[in-house]
Every structure is written in structure tokens, then in C-alpha cells.
Design an enzyme around this catalytic site. Structure first.
Site, PDB file in Angstrom:
ATOM      1  CG  LEU A 141     -17.533 -17.403 -23.536  1.00  0.00           C
ATOM      2  CD1 LEU A 141     -18.074 -18.735 -24.038  1.00  0.00           C
ATOM      3  CD2 LEU A 141     -18.329 -16.927 -22.335  1.00  0.00           C
ATOM      4  CG  ASP A 142     -13.460 -15.315 -18.130  1.00  0.00           C
ATOM      5  OD1 ASP A 142     -12.884 -14.443 -18.797  1.00  0.00           O
ATOM      6  OD2 ASP A 142     -14.239 -15.067 -17.190  1.00  0.00           O
ATOM      7  N   PRO A 143     -11.338 -18.868 -20.014  1.00  0.00           N
ATOM      8  CG  PRO A 143      -9.006 -19.007 -20.068  1.00  0.00           C
ATOM      9  CD  PRO A 143     -10.134 -18.047 -19.798  1.00  0.00           C
TER      10      PRO A 143
END
Length: 318
Positions: free
Chosen positions: A56-58
Site C-alpha cells: 500500500l502507498d504511504p
């Protein structure tokens, strides 16, 4: 939402790790990379081995399945499963990362958007479509993530690839934003969907918020926050380990082959077994007579089943 500032174990500390097997459904906080969230969870549980099942993206929050111990052997299987998200698309600006963490590249006015216009723009982005992943992504080229090349200022060309978008619906909207619910197959980038939707609408768009709701087979997940896990760690290992799902939970929905004691021993020794009822070829979950998962197998021609990847307790069967 601000990133969590709760102190977690320092990954560089001399943690006394332990053998541990299970699946944790982590609620990844905003502001942490998936790998940092994984390492925090691993050190809280003191697990010798851990891996997650899809980054998952930050900026994103939500379901991040983490596999400990023998469960890492099915992490790749979970990586290829369908997922669901809710995202806020910010209209009127495109960014170099296709989300709010990036630099604005272009701004355009937002006007004339009604339900019919939005639906007409969403329609071509459903089904089996061709999609160009973001330049800033974890996809690798030459063994290096694309984001590393992009951050160095290198020119990065990203080829389109085929993905599946099962559902994409606008569930709320404002003057310069749309809330979307998206169900999609493995490898689909929500950032790319939002970027392409913005171009269809003629105003540009980027992801402002993103949350993963579920990952197959965990459609109604009970999620655990890092802060809650840290508190449970103070109550002892039993309280902490109660948060884990058994390895069998990750195999739900897979074709299953149940082996008797003789067949289980043969499989553990690398021998093929004949399963008369095994008509379909492909990967299957193998179980013993008690329902305990032994690992993954593959059905070949004429009902022949061979071990593909076994758990340690299956290999030690005598």
C-alpha cells in the site's frame, strides 16, 4: 490525518525472535510504507519470518495482510487476489505521483460535472482494461523499483498492462472531489484509475485519500492497529497471538484436496498420489484428515497430485 507517532520497537534493536505462524490483518496507518509497517508488526510479535501480501502507498490506509512463519509460503498466492478500495479523487490537478504526496504538474478548472458525465467517464474504466501504472510505483525494472529511478530524475517509460476492474462507482461528490468505491483484480493501481478518470473528465485528478477495505479471502476483516498490538504485547504472548488467523484462513475459497494418512505421508516424501475425484488441473490446498493444511499441491493429468510447497509440519509427517 497525521501519521501515527506511537513509539514502536526499533527494527535495529536486538529483538529475541521466535518461531511463529499465522496471518495478521493489519490496519496500515497513513504515512508508513508497507515495509515499515511490516517491520513494526514483526518486531511487536517478535516473529522470525514475515512478509506482506501487496504494498500500500504511504498515503494509503487499510488492510495489509501480514504472513508470519510458514504462512509466508502462501503470501504470493494472496498477492494475486482481488481487492476493494474507497478513494477520494481530487479534481482539477494532476501530480507526478498521481496522489497528494506528489508535486502538482498541471491545474485545470472543474466545471459541468453531473452524475451522467461522471458515469460516462467511469464506464470505459471498468472491466478488463489496459492501464499504465504510475511512474512512482514499486514495479521493478532491472531489479530496481521504478520510484527509485524516478526520484533520481531518470526518464521512466511504463508500458500499459491489462488489469481487471470489477466495479467502480461514485458514491459521493463535491465541487472538486469524488468519492469512489472500487473492486479490482491484482495489479490494478487506483492512482492510475483516478488519473485516467480525471483525463476523461477533462480536468485532471489525483488521489487525495485511499483506503483498502478488503483483500480476498478476507472480505469482512477484523483489523488490528499497531498501537493496539503494542498494548497487547504488554499483556503477554497469548494475548498478542490471539490476533492471528490460522494459516487455513488464507486458503479459503481454494480448491481443496483432503488426504488420508497414507497419502499425507506419500506427499511429505515427495511422491505423487492419485486422487480419483481430482478432475480439474491446477493449484490446490492440501489438507490432512483432521482438516489441518499441509501446503499447496498441483493436480496434473488423470488426477495425479504432487506437492508444490509444503509446510514444515507436513514434511515431518511419518
Amino acid at each position: 490525518m497525521q501519521p501515527s507517532r506511537t513509539p514502536f520497537p526499533d527494527p535495529r534493536s536486538r529483538t529475541q525472535f521466535r518461531a511463529l505462524t499465522g496471518i495478521l490483518l493489519l490496519d496500515k496507518p497513513q504515512g508508513l510504507s508497507s515495509n515499515r509497517a511490516l517491520q513494526n508488526a514483526r518486531h511487536i510479535f517478535r516473529a522470525e519470518k514475515a512478509g506482506h501480501t501487496g504494498s500500500l502507498d504511504p498515503l494509503a490506509t487499510g488492510v495489509l495482510p501480514i504472513c508470519f512463519g510458514e504462512a509466508t509460503k502462501i503470501a504470493g498466492l494472496l498477492l494475486g487476489k482481488s481487492k476493494a478500495y474507497v478513494t477520494r479523487a481530487m479534481l482539477g490537478a494532476t501530480t507526478d505521483t498521481d496522489d497528494a504526496d506528489g508535486q502538482v504538474l498541471r491545474q485545470r478548472p472543474v466545471s459541468g460535472l453531473d452524475s451522467a458525465v461522471i458515469e460516462a467517464a467511469l464506464a470505459p474504466l471498468r472491466g478488463r482494461i489496459m492501464q499504465r501504472p504510475p511512474i512512482y510505483s514499486a514495479l521493478k525494472r532491472g531489479g530496481e523499483p521504478l520510484y527509485a529511478k524516478a526520484r533520481r530524475g531518470e526518464v521512466v517509460e511504463v508500458e500499459q498492462r491489462q488489469v481487471d476492474v470489477h466495479r467502480s462507482e461514485c458514491v459521493a461528490r463535491g465541487n472538486d472531489w469524488l468519492d469512489l468505491e472500487i473492486d479490482c483484480g491484482s495489479g490494478t493501481y487506483v492512482r492510475s484509475l483516478v488519473r485516467d478518470l480525471g483525463e476523461m473528465l477533462g480536468c485532471g485528478a489525483h488521489v487525495g485519500q485511499l483506503r483498502r477495505l478488503w483483500v480476498d479471502p478476507f472480505r469482512t476483516p477484523q483489523l488490528w492497529k499497531l498501537e493496539a498490538l503494542q498494548e497487547l504485547a504488554g499483556q503477554g504472548e497469548d494475548a498478542l497471538d490471539a490476533c492471528l488467523l490460522p494459516i487455513e484462513a488464507g486458503l479459503q475459497g481454494m480448491p481443496a484436496i483432503h488426504l488420508d494418512a497414507t497419502q499425507a505421508v506419500a506427499i511429505s516424501q515427495g511422491k505423487p498420489v492419485l486422487i480419483a475425484s481430482a478432475a480439474t488441473q491446477g493449484t490446490v490446498a492440501l489438507y490432512d484428515a483432521t482438516g489441518r493444511a499441509l501446503g499447496l499441491g498441483r493436480i496434473e493429468v488423470e488426477g495425479i497430485v504432487r506437492a508444490q510447497r509444503l509446510f514444515t509440519w507436513a514434511v515431518s509427517t511419518v
